[in-house]
Design a protein around this motif. Structure first.
Motif, PDB file in Angstrom:
ATOM      1  N   ILE A  79       0.873  -1.164   0.000  1.00  0.00           N
ATOM      2  CA  ILE A  79       0.000   0.000   0.000  1.00  0.00           C
ATOM      3  C   ILE A  79       0.917   1.222   0.000  1.00  0.00           C
ATOM      4  O   ILE A  79       1.466   1.608   1.024  1.00  0.00           O
ATOM      5  N   GLY A  80       1.089   1.808  -1.170  1.00  0.00           N
ATOM      6  CA  GLY A  80       2.085   2.861  -1.314  1.00  0.00           C
ATOM      7  C   GLY A  80       3.467   2.243  -1.411  1.00  0.00           C
ATOM      8  O   GLY A  80       3.693   1.319  -2.188  1.00  0.00           O
ATOM      9  N   GLY A  81       4.374   2.713  -0.624  1.00  0.00           N
ATOM     10  CA  GLY A  81       5.728   2.171  -0.589  1.00  0.00           C
ATOM     11  C   GLY A  81       6.258   2.267   0.822  1.00  0.00           C
ATOM     12  O   GLY A  81       5.498   2.205   1.791  1.00  0.00           O
ATOM     13  N   PHE A  82       7.553   2.415   0.967  1.00  0.00           N
ATOM     14  CA  PHE A  82       8.145   2.538   2.296  1.00  0.00           C
ATOM     15  C   PHE A  82       7.735   3.854   2.939  1.00  0.00           C
ATOM     16  O   PHE A  82       7.841   4.921   2.340  1.00  0.00           O
ATOM     17  N   ARG A  83       7.260   3.775   4.172  1.00  0.00           N
ATOM     18  CA  ARG A  83       6.985   4.960   4.972  1.00  0.00           C
ATOM     19  C   ARG A  83       8.198   5.225   5.845  1.00  0.00           C
ATOM     20  O   ARG A  83       8.440   4.527   6.835  1.00  0.00           O
ATOM     21  N   SER A  84       8.975   6.243   5.490  1.00  0.00           N
ATOM     22  CA  SER A  84      10.219   6.499   6.210  1.00  0.00           C
ATOM     23  C   SER A  84       9.979   6.998   7.623  1.00  0.00           C
ATOM     24  O   SER A  84      10.901   6.986   8.450  1.00  0.00           O
ATOM     25  N   ASP A  85       8.737   7.445   7.931  1.00  0.00           N
ATOM     26  CA  ASP A  85       8.428   7.904   9.297  1.00  0.00           C
ATOM     27  C   ASP A  85       7.858   6.792  10.158  1.00  0.00           C
ATOM     28  O   ASP A  85       7.446   7.029  11.287  1.00  0.00           O
ATOM     29  N   PHE A  86       7.838   5.550   9.638  1.00  0.00           N
ATOM     30  CA  PHE A  86       7.313   4.400  10.375  1.00  0.00           C
ATOM     31  C   PHE A  86       5.914   4.708  10.939  1.00  0.00           C
ATOM     32  O   PHE A  86       5.633   4.500  12.106  1.00  0.00           O
ATOM     33  N   LEU A  87       5.037   5.170  10.030  1.00  0.00           N
ATOM     34  CA  LEU A  87       3.652   5.495  10.384  1.00  0.00           C
ATOM     35  C   LEU A  87       3.606   6.509  11.527  1.00  0.00           C
ATOM     36  O   LEU A  87       2.923   6.322  12.533  1.00  0.00           O
ATOM     37  N   ASN A  88       4.374   7.584  11.354  1.00  0.00           N
ATOM     38  CA  ASN A  88       4.386   8.693  12.313  1.00  0.00           C
ATOM     39  C   ASN A  88       4.843   8.273  13.706  1.00  0.00           C
ATOM     40  O   ASN A  88       4.247   8.656  14.714  1.00  0.00           O
ATOM     41  N   TYR A  89       5.923   7.504  13.746  1.00  0.00           N
ATOM     42  CA  TYR A  89       6.491   7.129  15.041  1.00  0.00           C
ATOM     43  C   TYR A  89       6.909   8.397  15.776  1.00  0.00           C
ATOM     44  O   TYR A  89       7.657   9.217  15.246  1.00  0.00           O
ATOM     45  N   PRO A  90       6.463   8.593  17.021  1.00  0.00           N
ATOM     46  CA  PRO A  90       6.587   9.901  17.643  1.00  0.00           C
ATOM     47  C   PRO A  90       7.840  10.165  18.473  1.00  0.00           C
ATOM     48  O   PRO A  90       8.139  11.308  18.787  1.00  0.00           O
ATOM     49  N   ALA A  91       8.566   9.148  18.858  1.00  0.00           N
ATOM     50  CA  ALA A  91       9.586   9.327  19.897  1.00  0.00           C
ATOM     51  C   ALA A  91      10.915   9.815  19.330  1.00  0.00           C
ATOM     52  O   ALA A  91      11.104   9.968  18.126  1.00  0.00           O
ATOM     53  N   SER A  92      11.865  10.035  20.226  1.00  0.00           N
ATOM     54  CA  SER A  92      13.148  10.633  19.861  1.00  0.00           C
ATOM     55  C   SER A  92      14.072   9.669  19.137  1.00  0.00           C
ATOM     56  O   SER A  92      15.133  10.067  18.665  1.00  0.00           O
ATOM     57  N   GLU A  93      13.697   8.401  19.043  1.00  0.00           N
ATOM     58  CA  GLU A  93      14.573   7.421  18.391  1.00  0.00           C
ATOM     59  C   GLU A  93      14.626   7.586  16.879  1.00  0.00           C
ATOM     60  O   GLU A  93      15.118   6.706  16.179  1.00  0.00           O
ATOM     61  N   LYS A  94      14.108   8.693  16.362  1.00  0.00           N
ATOM     62  CA  LYS A  94      14.197   8.943  14.926  1.00  0.00           C
ATOM     63  C   LYS A  94      15.645   8.883  14.446  1.00  0.00           C
ATOM     64  O   LYS A  94      15.900   8.743  13.251  1.00  0.00           O
ATOM     65  N   LEU A  95      16.568   8.990  15.389  1.00  0.00           N
ATOM     66  CA  LEU A  95      17.986   8.829  15.074  1.00  0.00           C
ATOM     67  C   LEU A  95      18.244   7.508  14.366  1.00  0.00           C
ATOM     68  O   LEU A  95      19.146   7.393  13.534  1.00  0.00           O
ATOM     69  N   PHE A  96      17.432   6.479  14.684  1.00  0.00           N
ATOM     70  CA  PHE A  96      17.653   5.136  14.144  1.00  0.00           C
ATOM     71  C   PHE A  96      16.912   4.894  12.831  1.00  0.00           C
ATOM     72  O   PHE A  96      17.039   3.810  12.258  1.00  0.00           O
ATOM     73  N   PHE A  97      16.109   5.839  12.349  1.00  0.00           N
ATOM     74  CA  PHE A  97      15.269   5.599  11.178  1.00  0.00           C
ATOM     75  C   PHE A  97      16.076   5.171   9.956  1.00  0.00           C
ATOM     76  O   PHE A  97      15.674   4.256   9.235  1.00  0.00           O
ATOM     77  N   GLN A  98      17.201   5.835   9.703  1.00  0.00           N
ATOM     78  CA  GLN A  98      17.971   5.527   8.497  1.00  0.00           C
ATOM     79  C   GLN A  98      18.740   4.215   8.618  1.00  0.00           C
ATOM     80  O   GLN A  98      19.354   3.777   7.655  1.00  0.00           O
ATOM     81  N   GLN A  99      18.679   3.588   9.776  1.00  0.00           N
ATOM     82  CA  GLN A  99      19.324   2.288   9.978  1.00  0.00           C
ATOM     83  C   GLN A  99      18.299   1.151  10.058  1.00  0.00           C
ATOM     84  O   GLN A  99      18.677   0.026  10.376  1.00  0.00           O
ATOM     85  N   SER A 100      17.031   1.450   9.760  1.00  0.00           N
ATOM     86  CA  SER A 100      15.963   0.480  10.038  1.00  0.00           C
ATOM     87  C   SER A 100      15.021   0.317   8.856  1.00  0.00           C
ATOM     88  O   SER A 100      14.801   1.255   8.074  1.00  0.00           O
TER      89      SER A 100
END
Length: 545
Positions: free
Chosen positions: A373-394
């Motif tokens: 459904i669409g493609g990769f959501r780089s925000d992990f469906l609006n994940y809210p916490a500070s661990e966005k640091l790990f997004f580009q590794q996941s």
């Protein structure tokens, strides 16, 4: 059934029928805005139609130089009646009853019509040629969107004509069954994308069995293509030709099998018992997709889901494989009744020490009935916490077996955030992400602590070599330091005394203090032979102030 018993076509053979594609006003709004964000998501709908028709093979041929893009499949096909029912009137409702399957048992992906019309975003004319087994005729329908692109014709308060069509039935072999969709009058942007096969690293060659110039990718297997494009040398798909980016995008979202060693190369870690559960879950997902018996051939290359993790770690032009301590895999499943309807899904999440390349493969991808459904959501469906640091590794995938369909918007690329099924899926994803990122932080702490201790050990070894005796490191908490320096060497006691309350150290983290003291140990060893040792030491230490 012999030929004499065949149903005659609605319109006699060779006689042209004209009509118009009609659409409800609420859908027209979405069509006007462009319901698909990328050409690959639009083409995906043609592939989904072939899948729903029980096709086992889809062949796509891109010929932008002659303004032509063709999608052929060996599915059950259509006749004039099917075309009239499913394509000439796009339903006002976006909903479809759940649980429907194809004759072979595949869960149906799409809603007829909407995705088909979305193709008008990348072309001005569509020709559909199709026949069903047991019928001695085929139909050919040409739909022209060009004159309606600027303004649809209103028929009533709710209905609009958006494209005229001409349909003709012609004789066909009674055994044949297929559908051919020909796109013409391609948009200039789409043609430019298909013509662009350039690579930014064209002069470099990769090592190993795929050794050949990087700009020579035409005709290679998809495995070799993925090996070249997913080695970490390309940080983004924007660095490769738009043609290859389109191919990678399409292969990510359609229900084709994985690469033999994808999505995670467990084969490289045979002795890691802690990965056995994750390996089992992902192997089950791979086998389920493989059993669909569905292949897509794009310009002679049979495409696969292009995931080959863990990605290599890059250092200049050198690369190495990651160890099992440098990545984390988590799997999860959910199966409950929500508001009287079943919601069932299985998924996995992956995180590694280094950023995943290309960056477009980071995020979460949700598949309903095996199609993204669409493609990769780089925000992990609006994940809210500070661990966005790990997004580009996941990255991760979720396969939804039941439920969530009512949450899809008409674009089949986004969800209605207020839908209860979507809320549960997002909650579960975020819960598992939090656990994954916690493991990632712990892995980072273990790794950095080990590196710090190793640095301290190197410093003490250097002291031993310089002084001819062993030393131990002692951390002093004394408030008043007798020496202006952060580190004092006591040869009589064999101690290297570090003052953590020293003004230049007390505001540092424990990790930063260790690294700084390790540097000072090395300097002490290097300065041991100096005549005016204290003065030289003060000068050297001042560099860090």
């Amino acid at each position: 059934m012999d030929e004499s018993e065949q149903m005659d076509p609605i319109t006699p053979l060779g006689v042209a029928k004209t009509g118009a594609i009609k659409v409800g006003s609420e859908i027209l709004v979405h069509l006007g805005q462009g319901i698909y964000s990328t050409p690959a998501n639009a083409v995906k709908e043609l592939v989904a139609n072939a899948y729903d028709a029980d096709a086992t093979r889809v062949r796509i041929r891109a010929k932008p130089d002659i303004d032509n893009f063709v999608v052929l499949d060996d599915g059950s096909g259509m006749n004039e009646s099917d075309f009239d029912k499913h394509f000439t009137i796009v339903a006002k409702s976006f909903k479809r009853a759940t649980g429907e399957t194809t004759p072979s048992g595949r869960p149906l992906i799409g809603r007829f019509g909407i995705g088909f019309l979305a193709i008008s975003q990348i072309c001005g004319k569509i020709t559909v040629i199709s026949t069903k087994a047991g019928e001695p005729f085929r139909f050919e329908a040409t739909i022209n969107f060009a004159e309606y692109k600027r303004k649809a014709i209103q028929l009533s308060e709710y209905d609009y004509e958006i494209a005229p069509y001409t349909l003709i039935n012609r004789p066909e072999d009674i055994q044949e069954h297929y559908t051919i969709v020909v796109l013409e009058d391609l948009s200039q942007t789409f043609k430019d994308d298909l013509l662009d096969k350039s690579l930014t690293l064209a002069r470099e060659a990769l090592p190993g069995r795929y050794r050949r110039p990087l700009n020579d990718l035409t005709g290679v297997s998809f495995e070799a293509l993925a090996e070249r494009l997913l080695t970490g040398q390309f940080r983004t798909l924007k660095e490769i030709g738009s043609y290859w980016a389109f191919l990678m995008d399409l292969s990510t979202i359609v229900p084709v099998p994985y690469l033999p060693q994808g999505p995670i190369r467990f084969i490289d870690y045979p002795e890691e018992d802690n990965l056995s559960t994750q390996r089992g879950v992902i192997d089950t997902l791979k086998e389920r997709v493989l059993r669909l018996n569905f292949a897509v051939d794009f310009d002679g290359v049979e495409i696969r889901k292009p995931f080959m993790l863990p990605a290599v770690a890059q250092s200049g032009k050198q690369s190495r494989s990651l160890t099992a301590t440098e990545f984390t895999v988590d799997t999860f499943a959910f199966d409950e009744m929500i508001d009287g309807e079943q919601l069932k899904f299985t998924g996995y999440l992956f995180n590694q020490r280094y950023s995943i390349a290309p960056i477009e493969l980071c995020g979460i991808i949700v598949r309903i009935k095996n199609t993204a459904i669409g493609g990769f959501r780089s925000d992990f469906l609006n994940y809210p916490a500070s661990e966005k640091l790990f997004f580009q590794q996941s990255m991760g995938e979720i396969y939804v077996e039941a439920g969530l369909e009512q949450a899809m918007n008409v674009d089949r690329a986004t969800f209605r955030i207020g839908d209860p099924h979507y809320g549960i899926l997002r909650r579960e994803l975020h819960r598992h992400l939090a656990a994954l990122f916690k493991k990632s932080r712990q892995r980072y702490v273990r790794r950095t602590t080990g590196a710090q201790d190793e640095a301290i050990g190197s410093g003490l070894a250097a002291l031993e070599k310089a002084f001819g005796m062993g030393f131990e490191l002692h951390w002093s908490s004394a408030k008043h330091v007798r020496t202006p320096l952060e580190l004092q060497i006591d040869k009589h006691e064999g101690l290297a005394i570090a003052y953590r309350e020293h003004p230049s150290l007390k505001n540092l983290s424990a990790a930063q203090r260790k690294i700084r003291i390790a540097d000072f140990l090395l300097f002490e060893a290097a300065l041991h032979s100096r005549t005016d040792r204290d003065e030289v030491a003060r000068l050297v230490y001042s560099v860090f102030e």
